[in-house]
Enzyme design. Structure first.
Site, PDB file in Angstrom:
ATOM      1  N   GLU A  54       1.883   5.396  -4.947  1.00  0.00           N
ATOM      2  CA  GLU A  54       1.493   6.588  -5.454  1.00  0.00           C
ATOM      3  C   GLU A  54       1.629   6.910  -6.831  1.00  0.00           C
ATOM      4  OE1 GLU A  54       3.824   6.034  -2.834  1.00  0.00           O
ATOM      5  OE2 GLU A  54       3.918   7.451  -1.491  1.00  0.00           O
ATOM      6  N   CYS A  88       7.601  10.732  -5.916  1.00  0.00           N
ATOM      7  CA  CYS A  88       6.266  10.788  -5.788  1.00  0.00           C
ATOM      8  C   CYS A  88       5.690  12.163  -5.626  1.00  0.00           C
ATOM      9  CB  CYS A  88       5.768   9.783  -4.521  1.00  0.00           C
ATOM     10  SG  CYS A  88       6.125   8.129  -5.378  1.00  0.00           S
ATOM     11  N   CYS A 109       7.471  10.110  -0.940  1.00  0.00           N
ATOM     12  CA  CYS A 109       8.927  10.144  -1.070  1.00  0.00           C
ATOM     13  C   CYS A 109       9.019  11.809  -2.267  1.00  0.00           C
ATOM     14  CB  CYS A 109       9.632   9.231  -1.745  1.00  0.00           C
ATOM     15  SG  CYS A 109       9.426   8.777  -3.417  1.00  0.00           S
TER      16      CYS A 109
HETATM   17  O1  LIG Z   1       6.204   6.743  -0.341  1.00  0.00           O
HETATM   18  C1  LIG Z   1       6.667   5.604  -0.700  1.00  0.00           C
HETATM   19  N1  LIG Z   1       5.781   5.081  -1.214  1.00  0.00           N
HETATM   20  C2  LIG Z   1       6.097   3.685  -1.706  1.00  0.00           C
HETATM   21  O2  LIG Z   1       5.565   2.765  -2.266  1.00  0.00           O
HETATM   22  N2  LIG Z   1       7.320   3.152  -1.101  1.00  0.00           N
HETATM   23  C3  LIG Z   1       7.730   1.707  -1.221  1.00  0.00           C
HETATM   24  C4  LIG Z   1       9.145   1.400  -1.966  1.00  0.00           C
HETATM   25  C5  LIG Z   1       9.656   0.377  -1.594  1.00  0.00           C
HETATM   26  O3  LIG Z   1       9.015  -0.848  -2.014  1.00  0.00           O
HETATM   27  C6  LIG Z   1       9.222   0.312  -0.103  1.00  0.00           C
HETATM   28  C7  LIG Z   1      10.000   0.727   0.936  1.00  0.00           C
HETATM   29  O4  LIG Z   1      11.125  -0.003   1.060  1.00  0.00           O
HETATM   30  P1  LIG Z   1      11.917   0.186   2.691  1.00  0.00           P
HETATM   31  O5  LIG Z   1      11.095   0.559   3.479  1.00  0.00           O
HETATM   32  O6  LIG Z   1      12.381  -1.456   2.568  1.00  0.00           O
HETATM   33  O7  LIG Z   1      13.094   1.186   2.231  1.00  0.00           O
HETATM   34  O8  LIG Z   1       7.808   1.252  -0.081  1.00  0.00           O
HETATM   35  C8  LIG Z   1       8.262   4.134  -0.434  1.00  0.00           C
HETATM   36  C9  LIG Z   1       7.600   5.133  -0.115  1.00  0.00           C
HETATM   37  C10 LIG Z   1       8.837   6.140   0.686  1.00  0.00           C
HETATM   38  O9  LIG Z   1       8.307   7.118   1.348  1.00  0.00           O
HETATM   39 ZN   LIG Z   2       7.710   7.549  -3.759  1.00  0.00          ZN
END
Ligand SMILES: O=c1[nH]c(=O)n([C@H]2C[C@H](O)[C@@H](COP(=O)(O)O)O2)cc1CO
Ligand SMILES: [Zn+2]
Length: 161
Positions: free
Chosen positions: A81, A108, A105
């Site tokens: 995002e 973001c 998250c």
């Molecule tokens: O909104 C998001 N957007 C996003 O791009 N991410 C990415 C960060 C990390 O590379 C991965 C999350 O890693 P993991 O599921 O192994 O904790 O996804 C993680 C979130 C979490 O909500």
């Molecule tokens: Zn995020």
């Protein structure tokens, strides 16, 4: 009587499809996330996926989920995002819509709110019970950013490349 073709993809399928395709560029072995930002009149403005910042090699920086913060991915990944927001160099995202394959998250959410994005369409919400996503929804609610879950249609699309 119009001879319009039937069976074409909807706007939501189109934009979520672009988000999914974008996520396929991610090198994260565990979670691939894709995002697509769209104007109020359905023009694609930007796209992004999760990965390390420019210059931070995918082969040298860590993809681990565990270990010391310095040695795992969380200090280094830019979320899809935020990448989509930062990739947009055309001016304002005021009033735009964000399609994203995973619920944003808290970090973001701040960027989404401050960029002026007013609507989020998300697919997966696998981290909904985490403080990060709960805080994200708290901020989005307070800021009046609408979010709704993408309604999967079950359409399968095959592309030969
Ligand atoms: O909104 C998001 N957007 C996003 O791009 N991410 C990415 C960060 C990390 O590379 C991965 C999350 O890693 P993991 O599921 O192994 O904790 O996804 C993680 C979130 C979490 O909500
Ligand atoms: Zn995020």
């Amino acid at each position: 009587m119009s001879d319009k073709r039937s069976g074409y993809i909807s706007w939501d399928e189109y934009f979520m499809g672009v988000a999914v395709l974008s996520g396929m560029r991610s090198k994260d072995p565990h979670t691939q996330v894709g995002a697509c930002i769209v104007s109020e009149d359905n023009k694609i403005l930007s796209m992004g996926y999760n990965g390390f910042p420019k210059g931070c090699s995918d082969d040298e920086f860590p993809w681990a989920r565990e270990g010391e913060p310095y040695d795992n991915k969380y200090f280094y990944t830019t979320h899809s995002e935020l990448n989509a927001i930062l990739n947009y160099r055309g001016g304002s995202l005021e009033g735009a819509k964000l399609y994203v394959t995973l619920f944003p998250c808290n970090e973001c959410a701040k960027a989404i709110i401050q960029a002026g994005i007013r609507t989020i369409v998300y697919d997966d919400d696998k981290y909904e019970m985490t403080p990060s996503v709960m805080a994200s929804k708290r901020m989005l609610d307070a800021a009046g950013v609408r979010y709704y879950r993408y309604k999967r249609t079950g359409r399968e699309i095959q592309i030969t490349l």
